[in-house]
Every structure is written in structure tokens, then in C-alpha cells.
Design an enzyme around this catalytic site. Structure first.
Site, short mmCIF file in Angstrom:
data_model
loop_
_atom_site.label_atom_id
_atom_site.label_comp_id
_atom_site.label_asym_id
_atom_site.label_seq_id
_atom_site.Cartn_x
_atom_site.Cartn_y
_atom_site.Cartn_z
N LYS A 80 42.90 51.25 42.90
CA LYS A 80 44.13 50.71 43.09
C LYS A 80 45.50 51.64 42.79
CE LYS A 80 42.52 46.22 43.49
NZ LYS A 80 41.13 46.35 43.17
C1 LIG Z 1 39.99 45.83 44.11
C2 LIG Z 1 38.65 46.36 43.91
C3 LIG Z 1 37.59 46.52 44.68
C4 LIG Z 1 37.71 45.62 46.09
O1 LIG Z 1 38.59 46.26 47.03
P1 LIG Z 1 39.18 45.23 48.03
O2 LIG Z 1 40.46 46.15 48.87
O3 LIG Z 1 39.93 44.02 47.53
O4 LIG Z 1 38.26 45.30 49.35
C5 LIG Z 1 36.57 46.97 44.42
N1 LIG Z 1 35.96 47.52 43.46
C6 LIG Z 1 37.09 47.72 42.31
C7 LIG Z 1 36.82 48.36 41.23
C8 LIG Z 1 38.49 47.15 42.47
O5 LIG Z 1 39.40 47.11 41.61
#
Ligand SMILES: *Cc1c(COP(=O)(O)O)cnc(C)c1O
Length: 494
Positions: A113
Site C-alpha cells: 500500500k
Molecule cells: C491490501 C492487500 C492485499 C490486497 O490488495 P487489493 O488491492 O485489495 O487486491 C493483499 N496483500 C496485502 C498484504 C495487502 O495489504
């Protein structure tokens, strides 16, 4: 570039108009009017660029209301070795059998993120300063999004963050990461309830339009187009590293001495210059950026969505039916950031699949899901699905544990549970001669309990996070009450 809504509202909007907004007024998601096409010559020119320069080139195609020198300065300040740990920013590592891991989790909160939110924080700061405005960000988190948003917005005086989290329900590491922040503009609110209660409060406050306007409430949720756009860049960076023997984006792209080339010998095949990606998927945000990169002409052969036990998206790609689940049908798993049963970004792909016809998306997808909780592709759309390159698979707790163990034993590589879901599913989609890049979405340190279960040892922790559990905390605990949260936001506006 102008932006349109997936539900048909075609009022043209510029990038900075939609930057600070959530949904379009008609309830749809914003998408660019078209996808700029990248030809072979441009691709060849981009191959040698640094990550920040590559980001500037790609962002410039979609942003024409920030002067180029300003955009360059924002991007240069974002994608630095100091913030992301390596000069490559998203380095690639070979893990055998034609599989690669692309590290997206070397940012400040150890999850992918950060790749988008670090940029979003700097874009927000730039735009609010330009307008002379302030903004209160209200959000709900079960872990990774909240911390990434707080680390991206801390210390920015025109932004205040009110982040709701379920009291006592995040991992000790995730709690410490958020609650130890001492910045005056960061407000942690632990709600006596579960994540859904937090989300309901955010929705209730946002639906109070008068309160929202008076207190200038905004969001940083995963449907924000700028977040998606930031993520498009690392698909290009991964492609260049996997298809390049010249170590221009980092020597990690060169296979280990003596190892067979994972993309096959000199025999040229149609796939010679294409790669596949497997993406651990929850809200369809990460993989949707891969879809955008592919629509721009990046030679991506397969985009494989890896789900955990919450397999709504795997079901869709196998059957053509998308059936959302309620919270009682949503499993709590050991890859918790993928415990999602309604993928908030999925409508963007459906818009492209249904020929970018907003009226069809509204009636066939949006309204049908609200009414019946499910949507099935018609035969013509189903026939078109393979041309978009998607594939999918599902992984369970036992798969996760076995994959973490196997990779640690065979290669000495430790991966987090979400990335393990990706590796498990990627192995089911390997094709000779096509490098398969698995996006690493978090570091194992964030999910220590599952690592201990799999390996019997604690995951190593980066020096910056050593001992954060012992730091003083700044958090208020509130009942699951909309009014209590509103009262918390109000005095701050004085
Ligand atoms: C947010 C997240 C995901 C999922 O990503 P999306 O964009 O919601 O599909 C997968 N793994 C981790 C560690 C995350 O923080």
C-alpha cells in the site's frame, strides 16, 4: 486526459478534480477516457529509466493539470532509496522454476500500500496547498491501509487523519505501527467493535452531507484513481527487470550463475518478450493496475488473481458469475488483508469488459448486484473474457503454511502469508518460456504468528521497526457510535 465514470456520467473531469474525490456523483468509479498506447519504441526508451523517471513518464500520460516540473519534483521526492530501501524501489528476485518475486513492501509500513499512498500523500499536499484548503481524512482499517495512509500523511499540516480500527483486533505489530505515531495531525480511534462497525461509521459520517461539507471530510480508500495509477508503474518496472539481462534496474534481474534462463534459451517464441504476473487479490486494486498496464500495451500474457478462502474473484474467472458475500459468509483467514467479499475496484474491469458502456454497467452490474447480490456474464462477454488475459486460483491456510515452509527450506526465502497465496497459485499457471512474476505484498514481519506456525521462528524485523510495541501510544478508545466519532472530529476544527 479527462476522466469518466463507469456508470455513464461523462462530464469531463481533470485529474486534480477527481484526486480528492471518492465515487463519481452517479455512484461509479473514475477511469481515464482512454488508455494511452505504448509502442515498442517508447517501451525500449523506458527500459533504461530509473523508477522515479519511469513513474514520471507514465503519470504524465494521465495528468495534464500539474505542470511537468512540479510533477517531476513530487515523483522524485516519493520514490527514493531512503523511503523504499533500494535504488530499484521494487527489486526482482528469482525463486526458481521461472518464478520471480517483485518486492513491493520495502516502504515505511512494510506492505505494498505504501507504493501508492506515499505518492498520494504528496499529491494531496501539493493540491491542497495550491488551493489553500485543508482536508480531514476519515478512514477505517483492518491493518495495512490505515498505517500506510498515516505514514504517508503524517506531519502534513493541511491534512488531518482520523483512522478507525477495531479495538484489540489487529496484530500487535499493526497496532504498534499505527498507535505509536506522535504526530499532531494523526488521530487513532480504536472502536469497540469489528472492522465492519468501523466501516459503517465511516459510511454514516460520509452520508451526512452537511457534516461532511462543514468539516471537509475526504477519503484515501482503494477506489481512488491516483492510487491505481501509481501501481501501474511497478508492472512496467517488473517487466523490464524480468526481460532484461542488462542490469539497468538492478543486478537482481540477472539469473544466478549457472542457473538456466527462466525465460527459455535462444529459441524465439511468440512469448519471448512477454511476462505473466500473479497478484494476491482482495479489493482488485493491485491487479486492476496490471489490467491498465496491459491495456496500455505492456506485453503481459497472464494476470493471475490469487485469492484466499474468500474466493469471490476466483469463482468469477472460472464461472463468469460474480456473487458477493455478506459479512457472515466472509472467512477470517491468515491472509487477512484479502478477507474481502465485495471487490471495490472490480467494476473498473467490468466497464472495460462490457465495452465501456456505462449504462450497461449500471443496469447489468451495479443495479443487479444491489438487487440480487450477483451478476452473470452474457455469452458474448464471456467469450471476450480470455482476451483480457485473466486467470485465477485459490489458496487455503494449509497451502499458505506449506508454501512458506517450502520456499524457506528450498531457497532460504521467507515470504508473508499473502505473498504465499500468490506463489501457490502462480505455480499452477507456469508456462515454459514465460517469466512469472509474483507481487510480494507484505513483509513476513507484519504477520509473525503465521510465520511462527509455519517455520517455528520469528520473522526478522527491519531496524526501523525494532521494539515498536514498547513505544508510547496515542489512541482513544470509543464505543461503536457515529456521534462519538463526530464529536471527536468536531473540536479539532476550531
Ligand atoms: C491490501 C492487500 C492485499 C490486497 O490488495 P487489493 O488491492 O485489495 O487486491 C493483499 N496483500 C496485502 C498484504 C495487502 O495489504
Amino acid at each position: 486526459m479527462r476522466y469518466i465514470s463507469t456508470r455513464g456520467d461523462a462530464t469531463p473531469r481533470a485529474f486534480c478534480d477527481i484526486l480528492l474525490e471518492g465515487l463519481a456523483p452517479d455512484g461509479g468509479l473514475y477511469l481515464p477516457h482512454h488508455y494511452p498506447q505504448i509502442d515498442a519504441a517508447t517501451l525500449a526508451r523506458w527500459r533504461g529509466l530509473s523508477y522515479a523517471d519511469l513513474a514520471f513518464e507514465i503519470l504524465s500520460l494521465y495528468i495534464d493539470d500539474i505542470p511537468a516540473p512540479d510533477l517531476r519534483a513530487i515523483v522524485d521526492a516519493t520514490y527514493t532509496e531512503a523511503v523504499f530501501g533500494t535504488p530499484e524501489i521494487t527489486p526482482l528476485k528469482a525463486i526458481g522454476d521461472g518464478l520471480w518475486l517483485q518486492a513491493l513492501s520495502n516502504g515505511p509500513t512494510l506492505a505494498f500500500k505504501d507504493m501508492a499512498l506515499q505518492l498520494l500523500g504528496n499529491l494531496f499536499e501539493y493540491e491542497l496547498e495550491r488551493r489553500g484548503e485543508v482536508l480531514n481524512i476519515l478512514g477505517a482499517t483492518s491493518g495495512d491501509t490505515g498505517s500506510a495512509a498515516e505514514y504517508a500523511l503524517r506531519g502534513k499540516p493541511m491534512l488531518r487523519v482520523f483512522m478507525l480500527s477495531p479495538h484489540g483486533r489487529m496484530s500487535p505489530f499493526q497496532q504498534a505501527q499505527m498507535y505509536s505515531l506522535q504526530d499532531a495531525n494523526i488521530h487513532n480511534i480504536a472502536i469497540e467493535g469489528v472492522f465492519d462497525d468501523c466501516q459503517d461509521i465511516v459510511k454514516a459520517v460520509s452520508n451526512d452531507l452537511d457534516f461532511k461539507r462543514r468539516h471537509r471530510i475526504g477519503a484515501v480508500n482503494s477506489i481512488n484513481w491516483a492510487r491505481l495509477l501509481a501501481q501501474v508503474v511497478y508492472y512496467f518496472a517488473g517487466y523490464f527487470q524480468a526481460t532484461s539481462r542488462a542490469p539497468n534496474l538492478g543486478s537482481a534481474s540477472v539469473p544466478p550463475e549457472g542457473a538456466a534462463s527462466p525465460w527459455g534459451g535462444p529459441a524465439a517464441t511468440a512469448n519471448d518478450e512477454s511476462v505473466s504476473f500473479t497478484v494476491p487479490t482482495g479489493n482488485f486494486g493491485n491487479i486492476c493496475a496490471g489490467h491498465v498496464a496491459r491495456m496500455m500495451g505492456l506485453p503481459i500474457r497472464r494476470l493471475v488473481a490469487a485469492t484466499n478462502e474468500n474466493d469471490v474473484l476466483d469463482e468469477f474467472f472460472r464461472t463468469g458469475t460474480y456473487r458477493v458475500r455478506g459479512s457472515t459468509e466472509t472467512h477470517e483467514t491468515s491472509s487477512p488483508s484479502m478477507d474481502i467479499s465485495k471487490a471495490s475496484n472490480f467494476e473498473r474491469f467490468i466497464f472495460d469488459l462490457l465495452g465501456r458502456d456505462g449504462a450497461r454497467v449500471r443496469a447489468k452490474f451495479g443495479e443487479r448486484i444491489e438487487r440480487e447480490g450477483a451478476f452473470s456474464l452474457d455469452a458474448a462477454s464471456r467469450a471476450k473474457l480470455p482476451s483480457f488475459g485473466f486467470a485465477s486460483g485459490r489458496s487455503t491456510h494449509a497451502d499458505r503454511i506449506a508454501t512458506i515452509r517450502d520456499l524457506y527450506k528450498s531457497r532460504g526465502v521467507m515470504i508473508d502469508p499473502h505473498t504465499a497465496d500468490g506463489v501457490k497459485v502462480a505455480r499452477e499457471h507456469l508456462e515454459p518460456g514465460v517469466p512469472m512474476i509474483v507481487l510480494e505484498t507484505a513483509q513476513p514481519a507484519k504477520f509473525a504468528a503465521t510465520i511462527v506456525e509455519a517455520l517455528g521462528i520469528e520473522p526478522p524485523r527491519p531496524a526501523a521497526q525494532a521494539g515498536i510495541e514498547a513505544l508510547p501510544r496515542r489512541v482513544v478508545v470509543l464505543p461503536a457510535s457515529v456521534d462519538a466519532v463526530k464529536r471527536c472530529i468536531e473540536p479539532d476544527m476550531a
